[in-house]
Enzyme design. Structure first.
Site, PDB file in Angstrom:
ATOM      1  N   SER B  21      -9.874  14.803   9.317  1.00  0.00           N
ATOM      2  CA  SER B  21     -10.649  13.303   9.760  1.00  0.00           C
ATOM      3  C   SER B  21      -9.390  13.299  10.795  1.00  0.00           C
ATOM      4  O   SER B  21      -9.239  12.629  12.272  1.00  0.00           O
ATOM      5  CB  SER B  21     -10.751  12.886   9.119  1.00  0.00           C
ATOM      6  OG  SER B  21     -11.463  13.106   8.631  1.00  0.00           O
ATOM      7  N   ARG B  44      -6.185   4.949   9.362  1.00  0.00           N
ATOM      8  CA  ARG B  44      -6.944   4.856   8.804  1.00  0.00           C
ATOM      9  C   ARG B  44      -8.288   4.129   8.969  1.00  0.00           C
ATOM     10  O   ARG B  44      -9.351   3.746   8.497  1.00  0.00           O
ATOM     11  CB  ARG B  44      -5.904   4.419   7.471  1.00  0.00           C
ATOM     12  CG  ARG B  44      -6.106   4.897   6.460  1.00  0.00           C
ATOM     13  CD  ARG B  44      -4.758   4.504   5.004  1.00  0.00           C
ATOM     14  NE  ARG B  44      -4.625   5.948   5.556  1.00  0.00           N
ATOM     15  CZ  ARG B  44      -4.860   6.705   4.933  1.00  0.00           C
ATOM     16  NH1 ARG B  44      -5.755   6.553   3.433  1.00  0.00           N
ATOM     17  NH2 ARG B  44      -4.576   8.152   4.791  1.00  0.00           N
ATOM     18  N   HIS B  47     -10.508   6.110  10.888  1.00  0.00           N
ATOM     19  CA  HIS B  47     -11.264   6.947   9.391  1.00  0.00           C
ATOM     20  C   HIS B  47     -12.100   5.915   8.913  1.00  0.00           C
ATOM     21  O   HIS B  47     -13.491   6.420   8.773  1.00  0.00           O
ATOM     22  CB  HIS B  47      -9.769   7.556   8.492  1.00  0.00           C
ATOM     23  CG  HIS B  47     -10.136   8.432   7.422  1.00  0.00           C
ATOM     24  ND1 HIS B  47     -10.067   7.957   6.667  1.00  0.00           N
ATOM     25  CD2 HIS B  47     -10.343   9.193   7.978  1.00  0.00           C
ATOM     26  CE1 HIS B  47     -10.769   9.174   5.588  1.00  0.00           C
ATOM     27  NE2 HIS B  47     -10.889  10.370   7.021  1.00  0.00           N
TER      28      HIS B  47
END
Lengths: 215, 215
Positions: B21, B44, B47
């Site tokens: 990812s 993050r 994500h």
């Protein structure tokens, strides 16, 4: 009237803030294909994400709303894939009907079995869930592997969920898992694309339990 | 190489899914103004949301990363505005340094005081937090009123947070509260606009604690 300037947030009750937010969403959402009951879910998802694109990417199986209401009202278990979903759900309304919100992913037996089989805890948690919570609502906001496993169990006739709310987020398998869900003929709420997550899954579930309280 | 087709998710470990990812995010994000450490937070957040627009709306006070790392490493308390943030945070890394994640919004005394003063529990929870967790990290993902109150307490010299992660979502006051935060000269991570929420707040905090482990 401009709702944005009519009050100071620090002196207004949360319930009033929600009302104003919902009116703003009604004004801004534009055309959409949803029934009034489905729209209640969409509205709450938009409220939780401030993302109209995400709200309008929602897909509903034709029986989803009714099946969800029935599951809540008959006190069926709710299965969350992760703790964040469990902790965000409005539990009082669910418990009023005799239901409870379960999450299996951190159970000792699930962790051991995942290690033994060299697979994800999410997958094993679904295998445990179908034994304990069949007919219930599966609320999956984080783990595509959980959703893919649940779909497999449905296809093989091992699971009969009352409703699947499948809204995992992410770059790997999230969109694909939701495409697979949308092909099933079981009650589901899902969406198109990578977006999703725990907060919008909670929003969808809370919308269903609010409907259950009202009908 | 197409990362999307190189494996089957059900046979791949979560840590590998995360890696893939992150590589997809690196490929797709395009130009951005962030330092390498800030980018770890952005990555993050993307994500957790699958939303590049949200990721690229992040704003960092120049000292934010360093201050966050220091707070974690010195075992300062983390204050979450709501349970969802608390339950999503990776606690092992925080506890390793002696810290803990607190949430005050459902405390009895907070509920009573909010009722007495006819205001929100979020506001009162911040007044309690600054007494117990000053110098800590405030992670606010849901309640603009909590963030506005914290800003007021900072301006009046009553609160000295180590880092404020202020990423509330919503239609009423969320964007405005974050604009106010971005004017303060205290370490903050925030973003522009209505989007945000518990999951991205957790993502930002987890990114900081990962950095703390590595430096």
């Amino acid at each position: 009237m401009d709702f944005r300037t009519e009050f100071k947030p620090e002196t207004v009750h949360p319930i009033r803030i929600e009302e104003i937010s919902f009116r703003m969403i009604d004004e801004e959402i534009g055309e959409h294909p949803y029934t009034p009951e489905q729209y209640r879910v969409v509205q709450r998802v938009v409220h939780a994400s401030a993302d109209f694109e995400l709200g309008k990417s929602l897909l509903f199986h034709k029986d989803a709303i009714w099946a969800g209401i029935q599951a809540i009202k008959s006190g069926k278990k709710i299965v969350a894939d992760v703790q964040m979903v469990q902790s965000g759900v409005s539990k009082a309304r669910i418990e009023k009907f005799g239901g409870e919100v379960k999450v299996y992913i951190s159970d000792d037996d699930v962790m051991k079995e995942a290690k033994r089989l060299d697979t994800t805890r999410a997958i094993i948690s679904m295998r445990k869930a179908i034994k304990e919570a069949d007919g219930g609502i599966y609320a999956i906001g984080n783990a595509p592997t959980a959703l893919l496993e649940l779909i497999r169990l449905v296809k093989e006739g091992e699971a009969k969920p009352g409703l699947i709310i499948g809204l995992p987020v992410g770059f790997v398998s999230a969109a694909e898992s939701k495409e697979e869900l949308a092909k099933l003929d079981v009650p589901f709420i899902t969406n198109i694309g990578r977006k999703g997550g725990s907060t919008v899954t909670v929003a969808a579930l809370n919308a269903i339990s609010l409907l259950a309280e009202q009908v």
